[in-house]
Design a protein around this motif. Structure first.
Motif, PDB file in Angstrom:
ATOM      1  N   THR A 197       0.837  -1.209   0.000  1.00  0.00           N
ATOM      2  CA  THR A 197       0.000   0.000   0.000  1.00  0.00           C
ATOM      3  C   THR A 197       0.866   1.250   0.000  1.00  0.00           C
ATOM      4  O   THR A 197       0.584   2.216  -0.718  1.00  0.00           O
ATOM      5  N   LYS A 202       2.252   1.798  -3.354  1.00  0.00           N
ATOM      6  CA  LYS A 202       1.194   2.274  -4.261  1.00  0.00           C
ATOM      7  C   LYS A 202       0.930   3.768  -4.047  1.00  0.00           C
ATOM      8  O   LYS A 202       0.645   4.494  -4.989  1.00  0.00           O
ATOM      9  N   VAL A 203       1.046   4.204  -2.789  1.00  0.00           N
ATOM     10  CA  VAL A 203       0.871   5.642  -2.509  1.00  0.00           C
ATOM     11  C   VAL A 203       1.999   6.429  -3.183  1.00  0.00           C
ATOM     12  O   VAL A 203       1.772   7.453  -3.833  1.00  0.00           O
ATOM     13  N   GLU A 240      -2.447   4.503  -5.351  1.00  0.00           N
ATOM     14  CA  GLU A 240      -3.367   4.540  -4.210  1.00  0.00           C
ATOM     15  C   GLU A 240      -3.571   6.002  -3.822  1.00  0.00           C
ATOM     16  O   GLU A 240      -2.629   6.672  -3.396  1.00  0.00           O
ATOM     17  N   THR A 248      -6.291   7.185  -1.872  1.00  0.00           N
ATOM     18  CA  THR A 248      -7.380   7.256  -0.904  1.00  0.00           C
ATOM     19  C   THR A 248      -7.327   8.549  -0.101  1.00  0.00           C
ATOM     20  O   THR A 248      -8.357   9.078   0.299  1.00  0.00           O
ATOM     21  N   SER A 305      -4.128   8.918 -12.275  1.00  0.00           N
ATOM     22  CA  SER A 305      -2.961   8.359 -11.578  1.00  0.00           C
ATOM     23  C   SER A 305      -1.780   8.557 -12.504  1.00  0.00           C
ATOM     24  O   SER A 305      -1.922   9.074 -13.617  1.00  0.00           O
ATOM     25  N   ALA A 329      -6.718   1.544   3.329  1.00  0.00           N
ATOM     26  CA  ALA A 329      -7.470   0.404   2.786  1.00  0.00           C
ATOM     27  C   ALA A 329      -8.923   0.476   3.243  1.00  0.00           C
ATOM     28  O   ALA A 329      -9.855   0.198   2.470  1.00  0.00           O
ATOM     29  N   VAL A 331     -11.029   2.816   1.187  1.00  0.00           N
ATOM     30  CA  VAL A 331     -11.454   2.292  -0.121  1.00  0.00           C
ATOM     31  C   VAL A 331     -12.742   1.480   0.043  1.00  0.00           C
ATOM     32  O   VAL A 331     -13.693   1.619  -0.739  1.00  0.00           O
ATOM     33  N   SER A 339      -9.424  -3.917  -0.363  1.00  0.00           N
ATOM     34  CA  SER A 339      -9.436  -2.570  -0.943  1.00  0.00           C
ATOM     35  C   SER A 339      -9.088  -2.630  -2.429  1.00  0.00           C
ATOM     36  O   SER A 339      -9.639  -1.879  -3.230  1.00  0.00           O
ATOM     37  N   GLY A 340      -8.183  -3.549  -2.790  1.00  0.00           N
ATOM     38  CA  GLY A 340      -7.834  -3.711  -4.205  1.00  0.00           C
ATOM     39  C   GLY A 340      -8.994  -4.277  -5.000  1.00  0.00           C
ATOM     40  O   GLY A 340      -9.300  -3.809  -6.107  1.00  0.00           O
ATOM     41  N   SER A 384     -11.684  -1.649  -5.484  1.00  0.00           N
ATOM     42  CA  SER A 384     -11.335  -0.611  -6.458  1.00  0.00           C
ATOM     43  C   SER A 384     -11.519  -1.124  -7.890  1.00  0.00           C
ATOM     44  O   SER A 384     -11.859  -0.356  -8.790  1.00  0.00           O
ATOM     45  N   ILE A 394      -3.935  -1.958  -9.293  1.00  0.00           N
ATOM     46  CA  ILE A 394      -3.907  -2.212  -7.842  1.00  0.00           C
ATOM     47  C   ILE A 394      -4.045  -3.706  -7.572  1.00  0.00           C
ATOM     48  O   ILE A 394      -3.387  -4.256  -6.695  1.00  0.00           O
TER      49      ILE A 394
END
Lengths: 206, 295
Positions: free
Chosen positions: A190, A193-194, A199, A201, B3, B113, B116, B247-248, B251, B256
């Protein structure tokens, strides 16, 4: 543009915090401490916003004459009292603020915490009903550990404490470590990913 | 920018792989004064190797995902139960309470997480016009949660459903927070309660109160101690990393989801290393391990 700036900030901050962990230079350590101080300052302002939000929500409930008016009034009075006592008498030892904290809030917190004992008993009662094979294993393991932790277990058989230790230090610990490895992988994933901007969120799902 | 694009992602991966080992050069260019034992902490070489391996695995997994490599994930019963739980609360005319726990802030991956999954729960509650309440101990979590729920409501075409007062800061004190959330559950009698995040001593207090109100309880945490309590007290539980996987899955983003695949490869590597280590110890060949680690 606002989102792009936030993502770039997260990437730069993420890479910097990763890199500084591996450095021994005083420059990196100073920068790290400075960032932590910034975080505390930001959190202080966020906390102020949070408290104002509490006052706003409960103020509306108090004015609206709802069924929760009494509780909203108690909360608002409590907030006002602590703010007044804190600003007028300080928060050091012997101050009215600390007296209220020690004699009002601490016992209330202890009361809530003491509920845990009853909740453990009721949860254990439900969890230990042997409705399946897995539940039966749980019950047997729990009984062995419970007996192994009290003098009665040793009085019944010297093997019970040893078996309890084995349950705790072999199968239970193995399962715990397996879960911890998975959690560690999930957390690192995670975080990366940030840093990669996948990610997001923290932007509220945008 | 939804992204980072493919090229940017590769650039960041390469940057991480290169910058971390070259930290000493970076620090010197910054003009930082070095400590007596050098600028780069050599004791952390194994961690650098771990990070490089992790980033490489995620990069390869992301590359394969872009090439339509099949990503097979088992279904998670707690996630499948989300719709039923929200539907039940809607039928009963009761709210859904979402709790992120007292132990985590927005810097914690577990809370991210959880946010999400909150997005998915918010979409369902908005579609069903069911009230969603989120009491929190952290104002920053409140801000992110408000934005997440607001976005979810707009995404399903019900922006008017969103009520910011239902997602509010209650108390920073652990037991004050527990008492406040218990009070909300006792008064509102929610039909479904989600406990997803990092929990400490308040976990069982909240889970048991939710259970006593008759709510469907769906939990998930990264705290191994509280996990045992949530397992016995809740109807459905996401165990440890399942929360991150959830959470993946929620999404639905293949980039992810590919990270879960990369995690699995690393898990196989760790299992292999554990087996090799156990074999070395069993056959009294620990000299090899000592030679490799240099300790």
């Amino acid at each position: 543009m606002r989102d792009r700036l936030a993502v770039i900030t997260a990437i730069v901050a993420g890479i910097f915090m990763t890199v500084q962990y591996f450095l021994t230079s005083t420059g990196a350590a100073t920068a790290y401490r400075t960032i932590l101080a910034w975080m505390q300052i930001i959190f202080s302002f966020a906390l102020l916003v949070g408290v104002l939000g509490v006052v706003r929500i409960h103020g509306k409930r108090f004015i609206a004459n709802s069924s929760e008016r009494f509780y909203a009034g108690v909360l608002l009075a409590g907030v006002a009292l602590m703010v007044v006592l804190g600003f007028t008498g300080g928060i050091e030892r012997g101050s009215p603020f600390l007296w209220v904290f020690d004699n009002w809030q601490a016992p209330m917190q202890s009361t809530v915490f003491s509920l845990l004992a009853f909740y453990v008993a009721s949860a254990a009662y439900r969890g230990f009903r042997a409705r399946s094979g897995e539940s039966a294993v749980l019950v047997i393991a729990a009984l062995i550990v419970l007996l192994g932790r009290v003098p009665l277990g040793e009085w019944l058989s010297p093997y019970i404490p040893d078996t309890a230790d084995w349950v705790l230090h072999v199968p239970a610990l193995a399962a715990k470590r397996a879960i911890l490895i998975g959690i560690g992988l999930g957390m690192i994933s995670t975080s990366i990913k940030v840093i990669l901007g996948l990610e997001r969120t923290y932007l509220g799902g945008r | 920018m939804r992204s980072l694009g493919g090229v940017s992602t590769v650039v960041v991966i390469v940057a991480l792989c290169v910058v971390v080992p070259c930290g000493s050069v970076l620090a010197q260019e910054m003009g930082a004064s070095a400590a007596d034992d050098g600028v780069f902490d050599m004791r952390r070489i194994p961690e650098v190797i771990g990070i490089v391996l992790f980033v490489a695995a995620l990069g390869i997994a992301a590359y394969l995902a872009r090439r339509d490599f099949p990503i097979n994930l088992r279904s998670l019963p707690p996630l499948n139960a989300v719709d039923d739980a929200v539907g039940r609360a809607t039928e009963q005319g009761t709210p859904v309470v979402y709790i992120t726990g007292w132990g985590g802030d927005m810097a914690r991956p577990t809370t991210m997480a959880s946010m999400v999954v909150l997005g998915q729960v918010a979409q369902r509650t908005a579609e069903y016009n069911c009230r969603l309440m989120l009491p929190s101990h952290d104002p920053l979590v409140v801000s992110v949660a408000q934005e997440t729920v607001s976005q979810a409501a707009r995404a399903v075409g019900h922006p008017d459903w969103y009520r910011s007062d239902d997602i509010a800061f209650v108390s920073q004190s652990q037991l004050g927070y527990s008492a406040a959330v218990d009070g909300i559950m006792a008064r509102e009698r929610p039909g479904a309660v989600f406990l997803l995040g990092t929990f400490e001593g308040e976990a069982l207090i909240l889970a048991e109160t939710a259970n006593r109100t008759g709510a469907v309880t769906i939990a998930g945490t990264d705290s191994t101690i509280q996990l045992s309590f949530l397992l016995v007290a809740c109807d459905f539980t996401l165990i440890g990393e399942e929360l991150f996987a959830a959470s993946g899955i929620v999404s639905g983003d293949r980039r992810i989801l590919s990270a879960i695949m990369g995690q699995d490869w690393l898990r196989y590597l760790i299992i292999t290393l554990i087996i090799v280590g156990a074999a070395l110890v069993a056959f009294d060949m620990t000299d090899i391990g000592t030679a490799i680690s240099g300790q």
